[in-house]
Each structure stands twice: as structure tokens, then as C-alpha cells.
Design a protein around this motif. Structure first.
Motif, PDB file in Angstrom:
ATOM      1  N   THR A   1       2.139   3.117  -9.297  1.00  0.00           N
ATOM      2  CA  THR A   1       0.818   2.778  -9.452  1.00  0.00           C
ATOM      3  C   THR A   1       1.009   3.021 -10.952  1.00  0.00           C
ATOM      4  O   THR A   1       1.819   3.939 -11.472  1.00  0.00           O
ATOM      5  CB  THR A   1      -0.061   4.159  -9.425  1.00  0.00           C
TER       6      THR A   1
ATOM      7  N   LYS B   1      -2.232  -1.058 -17.527  1.00  0.00           N
ATOM      8  CA  LYS B   1      -1.925  -2.305 -17.270  1.00  0.00           C
ATOM      9  C   LYS B   1      -1.681  -3.355 -18.468  1.00  0.00           C
ATOM     10  O   LYS B   1      -0.966  -4.295 -18.914  1.00  0.00           O
ATOM     11  CB  LYS B   1      -2.899  -3.797 -16.779  1.00  0.00           C
TER      12      LYS B   1
ATOM     13  N   PHE C   1       8.380  -1.557 -16.707  1.00  0.00           N
ATOM     14  CA  PHE C   1       8.331  -1.851 -15.135  1.00  0.00           C
ATOM     15  C   PHE C   1       8.479  -0.227 -14.466  1.00  0.00           C
ATOM     16  O   PHE C   1       9.964  -0.201 -15.009  1.00  0.00           O
ATOM     17  CB  PHE C   1       8.897  -2.963 -13.995  1.00  0.00           C
TER      18      PHE C   1
ATOM     19  N   GLU D   1       3.127  -3.068 -11.025  1.00  0.00           N
ATOM     20  CA  GLU D   1       2.849  -4.002 -11.087  1.00  0.00           C
ATOM     21  C   GLU D   1       3.319  -4.623 -12.699  1.00  0.00           C
ATOM     22  O   GLU D   1       2.438  -5.801 -13.345  1.00  0.00           O
ATOM     23  CB  GLU D   1       0.962  -4.095 -11.073  1.00  0.00           C
TER      24      GLU D   1
ATOM     25  N   GLN E   1      10.945 -12.125  -8.282  1.00  0.00           N
ATOM     26  CA  GLN E   1      10.349 -12.086  -9.308  1.00  0.00           C
ATOM     27  C   GLN E   1       8.945 -13.888  -9.212  1.00  0.00           C
ATOM     28  O   GLN E   1       9.838 -13.996 -10.020  1.00  0.00           O
ATOM     29  CB  GLN E   1       9.764 -11.536 -10.452  1.00  0.00           C
TER      30      GLN E   1
ATOM     31  N   GLY F   1       4.398 -11.635 -11.642  1.00  0.00           N
ATOM     32  CA  GLY F   1       4.676 -10.465 -10.995  1.00  0.00           C
ATOM     33  C   GLY F   1       5.530  -9.891 -10.569  1.00  0.00           C
ATOM     34  O   GLY F   1       5.926 -10.147 -12.483  1.00  0.00           O
ATOM     35  N   HIS F   2       5.603  -8.786 -10.365  1.00  0.00           N
ATOM     36  CA  HIS F   2       6.814  -7.922 -10.365  1.00  0.00           C
ATOM     37  C   HIS F   2       8.335  -8.232  -9.192  1.00  0.00           C
ATOM     38  O   HIS F   2       7.300  -8.634  -8.213  1.00  0.00           O
ATOM     39  CB  HIS F   2       5.597  -6.179  -9.662  1.00  0.00           C
TER      40      HIS F   2
END
Lengths: 114, 111
Positions: A5, A9, A90, A107, B37, B41-42
Motif C-alpha cells: 500500500t 496516490k 513505485f 499502485e 505493466q 498500471g503497476h
């Protein structure tokens, strides 16, 4: 399972401001890492950790600090934000066996520095 | 330092055709991983290759690790629109735990 998590964001900063990107995982992974991804680019490793109390630099560590006080959390600190740090960040974690296993990614956190 | 290069950077494929993306490391690797990916997105893990000359298949995807453990390839047969995205390889050296990613191959599928 929540997995990995990341918060926030989205974030907009002014040059010179500081902030912390949070990353938490609930899979008891030893390995945690931070990558940045610039438009049309690959993933570049900023910092990583192989366990609580252990951190090391990746390819592009300048301007970023990390700490690993618990297995679950691996925050990334920007000390004095610069426009060059505009990117998508990330966080990723993994088990450690003979090496680093499958990376589980969050995410992403999209950061804009004005 | 360790470098991982991927070619091509972009791949435009007609739906139904095959294509291959290549990954080359400047140093010998202990293992290599592949990720996909989707746009916005990741990265999501696809597979890990460990042994010299190893070949693994996942449905229409075939992954290969070179004999010298310095290169790898991903071959996709009968490309579908669901294959759209960026495919990354990531290499790990024998000593250490860092995973170094290649620049990725961005795949666009023409219906």
C-alpha cells in the motif's frame, strides 16, 4: 490481503518542499524497495532494504532518504523537492530466498514538483 | 555498474502476429525476471528464470534465459489486444539483492 500500500496516490509540491511517501506491506517480506518511473522510461532503483534496520542505495539515491524501522514500513523522504523529481514512484517488496523473488508492486504515487 | 538493455523500445504488432523482445545484461546474472505493466498500471510479475538455457512457457508466452546467463528473450505468439502494455526484464547479479530493470518494450497491437 492488502499487499503493498502506497500513500498518497497523487501529490503536488513546490520546489524546496519536503515530503514523505509512505509504503507498507502486510506479507512479512524482508526485501523492500523504491523505484521511480519517468514517462516512457523504465524503472530506476532509488533505495532498497533487506530487513529492518538495513538500507542501501540503488541507482539514483541522491535527494532521497529512507529508513526501515519495522518489517512492514519503508517510507521514502524527499528532503528538498526539485522539478527533476517529478515522476511516478513505485514501492515493491519481496521474499528473500537464494535471491530476490517476485516483486509485488504498490499502485504508485504520482508526484509533481513545480 | 550493472546495465540491462532491452530492444526494441517499441513494438507495433498486427493482431495475430508473433513478436520477440530481447534483454541483454552487461554482467552475468543469477536470475532474470519479467514483468508486464498495463497502461496506467503497476508492473506485475510474469516469471523468473534461474538456470542457464532455461525455457519456460505460459500459454502464448515463451521465456528463455541464455546459456551465458547474460541475455533473455520473451516471445509472444498470436498477439492479442490483451497483450498491450510494457514488458520489462529485471536482472539480479549473483552477489547482492538488487533487481535492475531494463528500459522496457512498449507493445502496441493493431486490430
Amino acid at each position: 490481503n492488502a499487499g503493498v500500500t502506497q500513500t498518497p496516490k497523487f501529490q503536488v509540491l513546490k520546489t524546496g518542499q519536503s515530503m514523505t511517501l509512505q509504503c507498507a506491506q502486510d506479507m512479512n517480506h524482508e526485501y523492500m524497495s523504491w523505484y521511480r518511473q519517468d514517462p516512457g522510461m523504465g524503472l530506476r532503483l532509488i533505495h532498497y532494504s533487506v530487513g529492518a534496520g538495513i538500507t542501501d542505495q540503488g541507482e539514483v539515491p541522491n535527494g532521497y532518504n529512507v529508513s526501515r524501522s519495522t518489517t512492514e514500513d519503508f517510507p521514502l523522504r524527499l528532503l528538498s523537492a526539485a522539478p527533476s523529481q517529478t515522476s511516478v514512484y513505485f514501492c515493491a517488496s519481496s521474499y528473500l530466498g537464494a535471491g530476490t523473488g517476485e516483486l509485488f508492486f504498490g499502485e504508485g504515487s504520482r508526484l509533481t514538483v513545480l | 555498474g550493472q546495465q540491462v538493455m532491452q530492444i526494441p523500445q517499441y513494438q507495433h504488432v498486427q493482431e495475430g502476429e508473433d513478436f520477440t523482445t530481447y534483454c541483454n545484461s552487461s554482467t552475468t546474472l543469477s536470475n532474470i525476471q519479467w514483468y508486464k505493466q498495463r497502461p496506467g498500471g503497476h508492473p506485475v510479475f510474469l516469471i523468473q528464470l534461474v538456470k542457464s538455457g532455461e525455457v519456460k512457457k505460459q500459454k502464448r508466452l515463451t521465456f528463455q534465459f541464455g546459456e551465458a546467463k547474460k541475455n533473455s528473450s520473451l516471445h509472444i505468439t498470436a498477439t492479442q489486444t490483451t497483450d498491450v502494455g510494457t514488458y520489462f526484464c529485471a536482472g539480479q547479479k549473483a552477489a547482492g539483492n538488487k533487481l535492475t530493470f531494463g528500459g522496457g518494450t512498449r507493445v502496441l497491437v493493431k486490430p
